[in-house]
Design a protein around this motif. Structure first.
Motif, PDB file in Angstrom:
ATOM      1  N   GLY A  66       2.488   3.853   3.753  1.00 38.91           N
ATOM      2  CA  GLY A  66       2.493   3.137   5.023  1.00 38.91           C
ATOM      3  C   GLY A  66       3.100   1.756   4.858  1.00 38.91           C
ATOM      4  N   LYS A  67       3.510   1.164   5.957  1.00 38.41           N
ATOM      5  CA  LYS A  67       4.203  -0.125   5.904  1.00 38.41           C
ATOM      6  C   LYS A  67       3.384  -1.257   6.503  1.00 38.41           C
ATOM      7  N   SER A  68       2.231  -0.967   7.048  1.00 42.34           N
ATOM      8  CA  SER A  68       1.419  -2.026   7.626  1.00 42.34           C
ATOM      9  C   SER A  68       0.862  -2.915   6.517  1.00 42.34           C
ATOM     10  N   GLY A  69       0.457  -4.128   6.902  1.00 45.02           N
ATOM     11  CA  GLY A  69      -0.114  -5.031   5.916  1.00 45.02           C
ATOM     12  C   GLY A  69      -1.341  -4.449   5.254  1.00 45.02           C
ATOM     13  N   GLU A  70      -2.171  -3.758   6.029  1.00 48.74           N
ATOM     14  CA  GLU A  70      -3.382  -3.148   5.471  1.00 48.74           C
ATOM     15  C   GLU A  70      -3.043  -2.050   4.473  1.00 48.74           C
ATOM     16  N   ASP A  71      -2.025  -1.244   4.803  1.00 52.75           N
ATOM     17  CA  ASP A  71      -1.616  -0.177   3.887  1.00 52.75           C
ATOM     18  C   ASP A  71      -1.060  -0.752   2.588  1.00 52.75           C
ATOM     19  N   ARG A  72      -0.261  -1.806   2.694  1.00 55.32           N
ATOM     20  CA  ARG A  72       0.318  -2.408   1.492  1.00 55.32           C
ATOM     21  C   ARG A  72      -0.766  -3.026   0.611  1.00 55.32           C
ATOM     22  N   LEU A  73      -1.755  -3.666   1.252  1.00 56.47           N
ATOM     23  CA  LEU A  73      -2.846  -4.247   0.477  1.00 56.47           C
ATOM     24  C   LEU A  73      -3.633  -3.163  -0.235  1.00 56.47           C
ATOM     25  N   ARG A  74      -3.917  -2.070   0.476  1.00 53.96           N
ATOM     26  CA  ARG A  74      -4.667  -0.972  -0.145  1.00 53.96           C
ATOM     27  C   ARG A  74      -3.884  -0.381  -1.310  1.00 53.96           C
ATOM     28  N   ALA A  75      -2.566  -0.202  -1.135  1.00 55.45           N
ATOM     29  CA  ALA A  75      -1.736   0.351  -2.213  1.00 55.45           C
ATOM     30  C   ALA A  75      -1.738  -0.582  -3.430  1.00 55.45           C
ATOM     31  N   THR A  76      -1.724  -1.888  -3.193  1.00 54.78           N
ATOM     32  CA  THR A  76      -1.766  -2.856  -4.298  1.00 54.78           C
ATOM     33  C   THR A  76      -3.078  -2.752  -5.060  1.00 54.78           C
ATOM     34  N   LEU A  77      -4.189  -2.653  -4.331  1.00 53.15           N
ATOM     35  CA  LEU A  77      -5.493  -2.518  -4.978  1.00 53.15           C
ATOM     36  C   LEU A  77      -5.594  -1.198  -5.738  1.00 53.15           C
ATOM     37  N   GLN A  78      -5.044  -0.122  -5.181  1.00 50.61           N
ATOM     38  CA  GLN A  78      -5.057   1.165  -5.867  1.00 50.61           C
ATOM     39  C   GLN A  78      -4.256   1.104  -7.161  1.00 50.61           C
TER      40      GLN A  78
END
Length: 207
Positions: A66-78
């Motif tokens: 996903g490209k939303s800020g929330e998706d990017r943050l979650r991907a970074t944490l993962q």
């Protein structure tokens, strides 16, 4: 150990355990030992082994798209969680930190960016329930192997691979308690809690 379900808290927990791993191994090296088990008995009483259970690992490690800020943050944490779990898988045993990763399907892609490293370091594998031919292949077992017939849905029945250094699959029956009995009958031998796992720094160990 507490049960941690929120992603940011999971990463913070893994960071704490990684700090414990580094501090323990530095202490082991400074004392000329190969493993925490070679340290004096009084140290072992304080440290005690740690078991980290990563349940439904794909939910934690498979990258969010996903490209939303929330998706990017979650991907970074993962991604960070994957790095920390891979570190514990590679280096944790000599510090008394052991890792159990549970996943529905033993597929490298489901283990995120560090999937290959995790599979290489999680050499002891246990399959429970049922697996199709592809799932057996991912576990390193041929669908024609007689051991594959053991996965018939019997509670606690499974296939072990890589236990005691043996690469051959073997049938096993593990202890089985339903949830109600487990809650009633299984009690910790020691106080549990992330704050009790020590040391997190070398300075803390030497004070």
């Amino acid at each position: 150990m507490p049960v941690v379900t929120e992603l940011r808290e999971q990463v913070e927990t893994l960071e704490h355990l990684a700090a414990v791993r580094r501090a323990r191994q530095e202490f082991v090296r400074r004392h000329g030992a190969d493993s925490w088990l070679d340290l004096p008995g009084e140290t072992l009483q304080i440290w005690r082994p740690v078991l980290v259970v990563v349940d439904e690992a794909a939910d934690l490690l498979a990258p969010t798209k996903g490209k939303s800020g929330e998706d990017r943050l979650r991907a970074t944490l993962q991604h960070k969680a994957g790095e920390l779990i891979a570190e514990l898988a590679r280096k944790g045993r000599s510090a008394g930190i052991h890792l159990l990763v549970a996943i529905q399907r033993p597929e490298t892609a489901q283990l995120g960016d560090q999937g290959g490293s995790l599979r290489n370091n999680l050499t002891a594998r246990l399959a429970l329930g049922t697996l199709d031919a592809d799932g057996l292949r991912m576990l390193g077992i041929s669908a024609t192997d007689p051991a594959a017939l053991a996965l018939d849905g019997t509670p606690g029945r499974g296939i072990c691979v890589g236990f005691a250094g043996d690469p051959r699959p073997s049938v096993c029956q593990v202890g089985w308690l339903d949830q109600e009995r487990a809650v009633a009958e299984v009690t910790p031998a020691y106080m549990q809690g992330l704050d009790l796992i020590r040391p997190t720094t070398i300075a803390e160990e030497t004070t």
